[in-house]
Enzyme design. Structure first.
Site, short mmCIF file in Angstrom:
data_model
loop_
_atom_site.label_atom_id
_atom_site.label_comp_id
_atom_site.label_asym_id
_atom_site.label_seq_id
_atom_site.Cartn_x
_atom_site.Cartn_y
_atom_site.Cartn_z
N PRO A 240 0.83 -1.21 0.00
CA PRO A 240 0.00 0.00 0.00
C PRO A 240 0.86 1.25 0.00
CG PRO A 240 -0.74 -1.57 1.68
CD PRO A 240 0.57 -2.07 1.17
N GLY B 243 1.88 4.03 -4.96
CA GLY B 243 1.47 4.81 -6.12
C GLY B 243 0.80 4.03 -7.22
N LYS B 244 0.15 2.91 -6.88
CA LYS B 244 -0.48 2.10 -7.93
C LYS B 244 -1.67 2.82 -8.56
CE LYS B 244 -1.18 -1.35 -5.07
NZ LYS B 244 -0.53 -0.80 -3.87
N SER C 183 11.13 -19.94 3.15
CA SER C 183 12.36 -19.18 2.96
C SER C 183 13.12 -18.91 4.25
CB SER C 183 12.05 -17.84 2.27
OG SER C 183 11.20 -17.05 3.07
N LYS D 166 12.43 -8.23 -0.16
CA LYS D 166 13.20 -8.59 1.03
C LYS D 166 14.47 -7.76 1.13
CE LYS D 166 11.47 -13.36 1.11
NZ LYS D 166 11.78 -14.78 0.94
#
Length: 809
Positions: free
Chosen positions: A390, A393-394, A711, A754
């Site tokens: 969030p 700037g989408k 991971s 990451k």
């Protein structure tokens, strides 16, 4: 009449001790009176928690009405029920400020509780006494306040007795005249003793406005309160008498209406002879509009067929409006493409650079997309999906694309959408049917080719009403959407010219078939230096304008912006940074409004004056080389983060304990790490039977947050190796990678996010799987600057890079 005495006597003569502090339940559209019993159906999480707390204690709650102008209907709900009206919806404003409540409310006791299968509960509550709110004690997780009980004396006199008898008779007359009061209330009202209790009973049952009921509750003199209730009953009886008179008049006029119907038919015939037939002229006008709309053949045929039905129906027919609405929707749709200038790639690039800082890879892919659109008249290019945390700037990128193309921008928020009909529309057989939100947005845009943003596509719901993602498959498939069929229109509509852009936070939540139709562009987030530049270029000017101040009143130094980003926000985007900048701007605006002339140049040592103490304390600052503690890397929908893997040993029999809300996959990674360590104890210089003498406990802090994924295997095996060898782990090193029992380090996803999280946490060295080396090379240089990337292919390499020599005692 308020008193510090918290003891009250109920109608049954039982003494109750009212707690000095009560949980507060705000009510909108409802006033609770003493001795009034009614059910509450509670479904909002904070109210459920409050109910559980109260049921385990005094069973007392405070019921206060919310002032109408302060009510916020989107926060939560309580459903109140009665035998006459089984579904009266009342909103609960759980975040209301104290000044938005009425000053006087009612303390109520929970009599019964019933839990529902969906987690909600039904409470049967009974009002006990009037109380006055003194001070709000808490607002989270629910509101609680200290209260003062209002004790009321009831004088007795002949006038009071006469007033009571008159009120009882008036109420019985009202029950007979009205249709909403039960006959049993006539018996109930005759058995009520006391002026105050009678007036409260009348107030709770009369059809009064919220203000009138609250006025009765706040009136402390029982005689005055009963006089007011009597006046209300007299007014209600007059209204009911007038309503009956009107009803009788309407019935007598029914025959007259039939006569008027024949006269109207004759009048229409006369108008037709004179060429003044309005209905015919409307039909002719609609027919002309249909011919000018240039609809496809199938759509025009369906519209003309509906027009033929409309022509044969009288305007009074129920189907007339349905047919007219359908024709209006068909005429409001843009059936022909709008002529637009050719796509200007340099202009689009300039607009993207004006509106967004950095994001070079994203901008380059968008320009490639626009270039194909420019060179091909009717391209079937893929649907873009902007994926990222969030605040990166989408949505604003979609608006910039629309501006660069000179096209209208349409947006559909998909978050929480459960009903397939929201996408495809309702069939016209249903009352109140209308097209789906896709067609509605096209009508609003007034163009066949808007830039259409489907926001939060990863948060679409699914339940018994259908699966909206299945409907989106047709919308987002370039091979199918040229003949999208809305259930309401029931004719194909061409969506192939629409430029669809979707946004998502977590790609894994999007169903595979839907994800396969989209080309994903990842927006990883921003480092501190980028946030500072974004704040200087976009956020600060916007905050100054929004708060009505000028740059002469407030300026931010670059170190201050960096300190705000690091110490007051923990995010990949800049949404919280914008909130903090606005907080500072509001405080300066307050000074300006008071007539002062501030000239604030915010420096790091002044931030706490405006924003308080720092909210974020980076764990990396307190890190040091420790035995059994390794630093892992995690990906979340809100960006990359680091996490610590802690391992501890104690005398035992070889058991393994895992804590920290670990998912199944992460638990299996811990077991694989333990098995590899046991199999390689001699290589590590440790006795082979070490694990038979000790129990191992692996914990991942931030236990309130669920964690899963493979991971963390590398970090777990490193923590266990450090524990059994006594060699501390380098504190400046973070690692990620899945492990196998053969000691291999396997590839993982989300390396870019990451890396960004590790850099924000101050990590200097990052170990990642050698098979992810291509992913590492694709990370922009500015993200890798100051962080050394070390590819590893085996656990032996990991331990060699992470374990320091054993400490000397």
């Amino acid at each position: 009449m308020s008193s510090d005495d918290l003891t009250v006597t109920t109608e049954a003569g039982v003494s109750l001790e009212i707690p000095p502090e009560l949980p507060i339940v705000p009510l909108k559209g409802l006033v609770a009176f003493p001795n009034m019993m009614f059910p509450l159906v509670v479904s909002e999480p904070s109210l459920l928690e409050m109910a559980d707390d109260v049921l385990g204690g005094s069973k007392m709650i405070g019921l206060f009405s919310v002032l109408p102008e302060a009510a916020k209907p989107d926060v939560g709900q309580v459903l109140t029920e009665s035998s006459d009206d089984p579904a009266i919806l009342t909103e609960i404003a759980t975040t209301e400020k104290a000044q938005n409540f009425t000053s006087v409310g009612t303390v109520a006791q929970i009599q019964k509780m019933l839990r529902f299968p969906d987690g909600g509960m039904r409470l049967l509550v009974q009002g006990v006494a009037r109380v006055q709110m003194v001070r709000v004690k808490q607002t989270e997780p629910y509101m609680a306040a200290s209260v003062r009980v209002i004790h009321i004396d009831e004088p007795e006199s002949k006038r009071t007795e006469a007033l009571r008898r008159n009120a009882v008779e008036l109420f019985q007359d009202l029950v007979d005249a009205s249709g909403y009061l039960s006959e049993e209330l006539k018996i109930v009202v005759m058995n009520i003793e006391g002026t105050g209790r009678l007036s409260d009973f009348l107030g709770s049952n009369l059809n009064l406005s919220l203000e009138d009921k609250q006025a009765l509750l706040e009136e402390l003199d029982p005689v005055t309160r009963l006089e007011t209730a009597t006046a209300f009953m007299i007014r209600e009886l007059e209204i009911l008498a007038l309503g009956k008179q009107i009803q009788d008049q309407v019935q007598s006029e029914m025959s007259q209406n039939q006569r008027e119907f024949f006269l109207r038919q004759q009048l229409k015939a006369i108008q037709r002879e004179l060429g003044e037939d309005d209905a015919d002229s409307e039909i002719a006008e609609l027919r002309e509009q249909i011919q000018k709309a240039q609809m496809p053949e199938e759509a025009e045929a369906a519209t003309l067929k509906e027009l033929g039905r409309l022509e044969k129906m009288p305007p009074q027919a129920a189907e007339y409006t349905v047919a007219k609405n359908y024709i209006d929707w068909m005429l409001s749709l843009p059936w022909t493409p709008t002529k637009r200038p050719k796509i200007d790639i340099p202009k689009a690039e300039r607009i993207l650079n004006e509106d967004h800082y950095d994001l070079e890879e994203v901008k380059e892919r968008i320009l490639e997309y626009l270039a194909v659109r420019k060179l091909h008249d009717n391209p079937k290019s893929p649907i873009l999906c902007l994926s990222g945390p969030p605040g990166v700037g989408k949505t604003s990128l979609g608006k910039s694309i629309a501006r660069s193309l000179d096209r209208p921008f349409a947006r559909l928020a998909l978050g929480g959408l459960h009903d397939e009909a929201e996408i495809r529309g309702h069939r016209r057989t249903y009352i109140g049917a209308m097209p789906g939100r896709i067609i509605q947005a096209i009508v609003s845009a007034k163009a066949m080719d808007p830039v259409f943003m489907l926001d939060e596509i990863d948060k679409v719901g699914k339940d018994f009403r259908g699966d909206p993602t299945s409907a989106l498959l047709e919308v987002l498939d370039p091979e199918q959407n040229n003949s999208f069929q809305d259930n309401y229109l029931n004719v194909p509509f061409d969506l192939s010219r629409v430029m669809f852009i979707t946004t998502a936070n977590a790609l894994y939540q999007i169903p595979g078939p839907l994800r396969d139709r989209m080309e994903v562009i990842e927006l990883p987030g921003y480092v501190t230096s980028e946030k500072v530049q974004i704040a200087k270029r976009y956020l600060i000017p916007k905050a100054l304008e929004d708060n009505g101040i000028a740059s002469k009143h407030l300026k931010f130094t670059q170190p201050a912006l960096a300190a705000i980003a690091n110490q007051y926000t923990r995010e990949a985007g800049v949404r919280n940074l914008e909130r903090q900048i606005n907080r500072v701007a509001r405080k300066v605006a307050t000074q300006v409004a008071r007539g002062k002339r501030p000239k604030v140049v915010l420096k790091p040592d002044q931030i706490s004056k405006y924003l308080g103490k720092p909210k974020i304390h980076r764990e990396s600052r307190a890190r040091r080389a420790q035995v059994g503690v390794a630093t892992g890397m995690a990906w979340t929908p809100f960006g990359g983060e680091i996490l610590f893997i802690e391992a501890s040993a104690m005398p035992g029999k070889g058991q393994l304990t895992l804590t920290g809300q670990l998912g199944n996959v992460m638990q299996e990674s811990a077991q694989a790490a333990r098995s590899w360590i046991r199999a390689n104890l001699p290589k590590l210089g440790v006795e082979h039977n070490t694990f038979t003498k000790i129990d191992i406990h692996i914990h991942v802090p931030a236990g309130a947050m669920p964690k899963d994924g493979p991971s963390a295997g590398v970090a777990m095996v490193t923590a266990l190796a450090s524990l059994v060898t006594g060699r501390p782990v380098r504190p400046d090193t973070a690692m990620t990678g899945e492990i196998s029992l053969r000691g291999q380090v396997l590839p993982i996803g989300g390396l870019k996010q990451k890396m960004l999280g590790a850099k924000r946490a101050g990590i200097k060295r990052v170990l990642f799987p050698a098979q992810n080396e291509n992913d590492f090379e694709e990370i922009p240089d500015q993200l890798k600057r100051g962080v050394e990337g070390i590819p590893v292919s085996s656990i032996d390499e990991v331990l060699e890079e992470t374990l320091k020599p054993k400490r000397r005692r």
